[in-house]
Write an enzyme that holds these catalytic residues in place. Sequence first.
Site, short mmCIF file in Angstrom:
data_model
loop_
_atom_site.label_atom_id
_atom_site.label_comp_id
_atom_site.label_asym_id
_atom_site.label_seq_id
_atom_site.Cartn_x
_atom_site.Cartn_y
_atom_site.Cartn_z
CG PHE A 128 -1.83 1.06 1.31
CD1 PHE A 128 -3.07 1.02 0.93
CD2 PHE A 128 -1.84 2.29 2.17
CE1 PHE A 128 -4.21 1.88 0.88
CE2 PHE A 128 -2.72 3.24 2.10
CZ PHE A 128 -3.74 2.83 1.44
CB SER A 149 2.27 13.52 9.59
OG SER A 149 2.99 12.53 10.45
CD GLU A 184 -0.84 2.03 9.13
OE1 GLU A 184 -1.02 3.13 8.20
OE2 GLU A 184 -0.62 1.03 8.30
#
Length: 385
Positions: free
Chosen positions: A130, A139, A364
Amino acid sequence: MTVSDLLNLDAEFSAEELALRDRVREFVDRRFRPNIADWYERAVFPTEIVPEMAELGLLGMHIEGYGCAGRSAVEYGIAMQELEAGDSGLRTFVSVQGSLAMSAIAKHGSEEQKRRWLPEMAAGRVIGCFGLTEPNAGSDPAGMETVAVRDGDGWVLNGRKRWIGLGTIAQIAIVWARTDEGVRGFIVPTDAEGFRAEALEPKMSMRASIQTELSFEDVRLSEADRLPGATSLRAPFECLNEARYGIVWGALGAARDAFDTARDYAGERRQFDKPLAAFQLTQQKLVNMALELTKGQLLALRIGRLKDAGRLERHMISVGKLNNCRVAIEICREARTVLGGNGILLDRSVMRHANNLESVRTYEGTDEVHTLILGQHLTGENAFA
């Protein structure tokens, strides 16, 4: 019920949920634990265990149909917790494959794309990665520099992605790129001319895992390679939220394993003619660790039940990811102090877990990102810019 389960939380799970937990735990104990120290030291991810993970229904397990298990959110969380009790790299593999790559196709792909790729990925015959994060856009994915330009009936892709799990073993990459029409997602075959994946090494964290940099130089794609349902940055964020949800549970698995290691060691190790567990300060450490584990488990379960009920809001995932990563790494660090110098050896899991969680805490969404998400929810003010 484990010793760290101070509130008998097992009673909150169904028999089917507990049976799944036990199956995944048995797999981790049998196939992973005996070898993880060696794999970690040699910086190897054991691809030979992928078929067995597929047989257990762990790949894309929360997706309905297309050969996927169609499990609930809570069941998915339980599985992620047991995998990460083995190692964060093990949970990361399942997360990248299922929550990111497969979810992107399931959520935003065409029916043809779903039928072509999802059954093969659920069976572990095709590995996906991904590609969202970039060297200059971590970020802030809105600042991505990778671009896809229309060329006749197709597209030409150029750019780079960084910190991409599984890139060197994947057959397809889900790549997000800027276009004249906005951010779009593409299924990119990794054998395409102009595609390159390079492992990021050496690492001090997530050593039994694969992180890579991807580069695209005039990679030609057809319109059939584009994810038709992905029409903005919201699309990759929906996939990220799936992965973040898994981390809410997974981080506690690493923490629980560190706690169990410290508790067992405290009972065996003797100093001043009595076990470490008989000292007040050691008991205080164990109590504090168990309390945080219990609170984190309650949080994960609440978030999971909300997700299954269709009532989970975006900020709630940030609550879980921020809190549980933060407490998990502190538990692992405290567990290391119980083990003293022996805590830095690879035959004990605590330092390995602590090192891994430095990465889990970052990917994440960093602590800072999730703090600002929650700050915006509480105040109504956007402090990102």
